[in-house]
Design a protein around this motif. Sequence first.
Motif, PDB file in Angstrom:
ATOM      1  N   GLU A 147      -5.426 -22.268   2.696  1.00  0.00           N
ATOM      2  CA  GLU A 147      -4.177 -22.760   2.057  1.00  0.00           C
ATOM      3  C   GLU A 147      -3.933 -22.019   0.885  1.00  0.00           C
ATOM      4  O   GLU A 147      -2.806 -22.694  -0.093  1.00  0.00           O
ATOM      5  CB  GLU A 147      -4.125 -23.960   2.003  1.00  0.00           C
ATOM      6  N   ASP A 148      -4.516 -21.193   0.214  1.00  0.00           N
ATOM      7  CA  ASP A 148      -4.428 -20.524  -1.018  1.00  0.00           C
ATOM      8  C   ASP A 148      -3.104 -19.737  -1.034  1.00  0.00           C
ATOM      9  O   ASP A 148      -3.223 -18.495  -0.719  1.00  0.00           O
ATOM     10  CB  ASP A 148      -5.622 -19.889  -1.257  1.00  0.00           C
ATOM     11  N   VAL A 149      -1.994 -19.973  -1.605  1.00  0.00           N
ATOM     12  CA  VAL A 149      -0.671 -19.192  -1.614  1.00  0.00           C
ATOM     13  C   VAL A 149      -0.979 -18.128  -2.386  1.00  0.00           C
ATOM     14  O   VAL A 149      -0.446 -16.989  -1.870  1.00  0.00           O
ATOM     15  CB  VAL A 149       0.587 -20.145  -2.126  1.00  0.00           C
ATOM     16  N   GLU A 150      -1.522 -17.947  -3.515  1.00  0.00           N
ATOM     17  CA  GLU A 150      -1.617 -16.588  -4.218  1.00  0.00           C
ATOM     18  C   GLU A 150      -2.398 -15.780  -3.592  1.00  0.00           C
ATOM     19  O   GLU A 150      -2.038 -14.346  -3.723  1.00  0.00           O
ATOM     20  CB  GLU A 150      -2.130 -16.868  -5.678  1.00  0.00           C
ATOM     21  N   CYS A 151      -3.714 -16.101  -2.852  1.00  0.00           N
ATOM     22  CA  CYS A 151      -4.495 -15.190  -2.050  1.00  0.00           C
ATOM     23  C   CYS A 151      -3.400 -14.579  -0.805  1.00  0.00           C
ATOM     24  O   CYS A 151      -3.722 -13.466  -0.866  1.00  0.00           O
ATOM     25  CB  CYS A 151      -5.694 -16.136  -1.525  1.00  0.00           C
ATOM     26  N   ILE A 152      -2.512 -15.508  -0.111  1.00  0.00           N
ATOM     27  CA  ILE A 152      -2.096 -14.960   0.752  1.00  0.00           C
ATOM     28  C   ILE A 152      -0.976 -14.135   0.388  1.00  0.00           C
ATOM     29  O   ILE A 152      -0.809 -13.069   0.975  1.00  0.00           O
ATOM     30  CB  ILE A 152      -1.378 -16.163   1.682  1.00  0.00           C
ATOM     31  N   ARG A 153      -0.331 -14.253  -0.770  1.00  0.00           N
ATOM     32  CA  ARG A 153       0.318 -13.291  -1.436  1.00  0.00           C
ATOM     33  C   ARG A 153      -0.014 -12.041  -1.807  1.00  0.00           C
ATOM     34  O   ARG A 153       0.498 -10.872  -1.459  1.00  0.00           O
ATOM     35  CB  ARG A 153       1.250 -14.046  -2.641  1.00  0.00           C
ATOM     36  N   GLY A 154      -1.203 -12.072  -2.231  1.00  0.00           N
ATOM     37  CA  GLY A 154      -1.867 -10.805  -2.573  1.00  0.00           C
ATOM     38  C   GLY A 154      -2.257 -10.102  -1.316  1.00  0.00           C
ATOM     39  O   GLY A 154      -2.380  -8.701  -1.353  1.00  0.00           O
ATOM     40  N   ALA A 155      -2.833 -10.946  -0.290  1.00  0.00           N
ATOM     41  CA  ALA A 155      -3.074 -10.057   1.014  1.00  0.00           C
ATOM     42  C   ALA A 155      -1.826  -9.387   1.444  1.00  0.00           C
ATOM     43  O   ALA A 155      -1.929  -8.259   1.932  1.00  0.00           O
ATOM     44  CB  ALA A 155      -3.438 -11.204   2.073  1.00  0.00           C
TER      45      ALA A 155
ATOM     46  N   ARG B 161      -1.356  -5.195   2.020  1.00  0.00           N
ATOM     47  CA  ARG B 161      -1.021  -4.674   3.449  1.00  0.00           C
ATOM     48  C   ARG B 161       0.130  -4.016   3.399  1.00  0.00           C
ATOM     49  O   ARG B 161       0.201  -2.840   3.797  1.00  0.00           O
ATOM     50  CB  ARG B 161      -1.267  -5.884   4.301  1.00  0.00           C
ATOM     51  N   LEU B 162       1.335  -4.544   2.661  1.00  0.00           N
ATOM     52  CA  LEU B 162       2.700  -3.635   2.488  1.00  0.00           C
ATOM     53  C   LEU B 162       2.343  -2.493   1.757  1.00  0.00           C
ATOM     54  O   LEU B 162       2.793  -1.342   2.139  1.00  0.00           O
ATOM     55  CB  LEU B 162       3.683  -4.546   1.843  1.00  0.00           C
ATOM     56  N   LYS B 163       1.398  -2.506   0.776  1.00  0.00           N
ATOM     57  CA  LYS B 163       0.989  -0.886   0.198  1.00  0.00           C
ATOM     58  C   LYS B 163       0.442  -0.050   1.112  1.00  0.00           C
ATOM     59  O   LYS B 163       0.652   1.088   1.110  1.00  0.00           O
ATOM     60  CB  LYS B 163       0.191  -1.513  -1.155  1.00  0.00           C
ATOM     61  N   GLN B 164      -0.496  -0.414   1.765  1.00  0.00           N
ATOM     62  CA  GLN B 164      -1.268   0.133   2.493  1.00  0.00           C
ATOM     63  C   GLN B 164      -0.363   0.752   3.698  1.00  0.00           C
ATOM     64  O   GLN B 164      -0.470   2.062   4.058  1.00  0.00           O
ATOM     65  CB  GLN B 164      -2.321  -0.642   3.502  1.00  0.00           C
ATOM     66  N   LEU B 165       0.639   0.052   4.408  1.00  0.00           N
ATOM     67  CA  LEU B 165       1.669   0.567   5.153  1.00  0.00           C
ATOM     68  C   LEU B 165       2.574   1.299   4.622  1.00  0.00           C
ATOM     69  O   LEU B 165       2.916   2.393   5.223  1.00  0.00           O
ATOM     70  CB  LEU B 165       2.426  -0.812   5.970  1.00  0.00           C
ATOM     71  N   ASP B 166       2.870   1.077   3.565  1.00  0.00           N
ATOM     72  CA  ASP B 166       3.708   2.275   2.762  1.00  0.00           C
ATOM     73  C   ASP B 166       2.788   3.464   2.592  1.00  0.00           C
ATOM     74  O   ASP B 166       3.682   4.645   2.663  1.00  0.00           O
ATOM     75  CB  ASP B 166       4.001   1.817   1.177  1.00  0.00           C
ATOM     76  N   GLU B 167       1.768   3.448   2.223  1.00  0.00           N
ATOM     77  CA  GLU B 167       0.932   4.691   2.015  1.00  0.00           C
ATOM     78  C   GLU B 167       0.910   5.607   3.412  1.00  0.00           C
ATOM     79  O   GLU B 167       0.922   6.801   3.444  1.00  0.00           O
ATOM     80  CB  GLU B 167      -0.371   4.373   1.486  1.00  0.00           C
ATOM     81  N   ALA B 168       0.761   4.809   4.531  1.00  0.00           N
ATOM     82  CA  ALA B 168       0.787   5.495   5.846  1.00  0.00           C
ATOM     83  C   ALA B 168       1.838   6.007   6.198  1.00  0.00           C
ATOM     84  O   ALA B 168       1.772   6.941   6.665  1.00  0.00           O
ATOM     85  CB  ALA B 168       0.265   4.169   7.086  1.00  0.00           C
TER      86      ALA B 168
END
Length: 120
Positions: free
Chosen positions: A93-101, A105-112
Amino acid sequence: MRHFLTTTGITGLLFGAALMAAPSTASAASFDCDSGKLAADEKVICDTRSLNDADVKMVTTFDILTSLLAMGNRGKLQEEQSVWLKKRQACGEDVECIRGAYAERLKQLDEAYKGLSRPL
């Protein structure tokens, strides 16, 4: 000719299209918010608009990127997605952890996307 769509441009375009196509009921792109069997992280995503929007952006970007990759690379991307999903689920339920995840992931997809071979 240089490729004129930047990664930010493509994900922004995809995100805008996904939001316009999204149903008006509360629903994240990768799961049904009305399901009675939501995990803790999914409940938080459904209840937090910015996380719901991040989910829409991530899954739309993932789906389009998957369609652009060759078969061997698709499997690798899908494996990475499974690893990422476990990491997001571990946030509970950690909002900041989810936001960071999602940001990671979006950064990884952008790099791909940046690494895709393009015709000259």
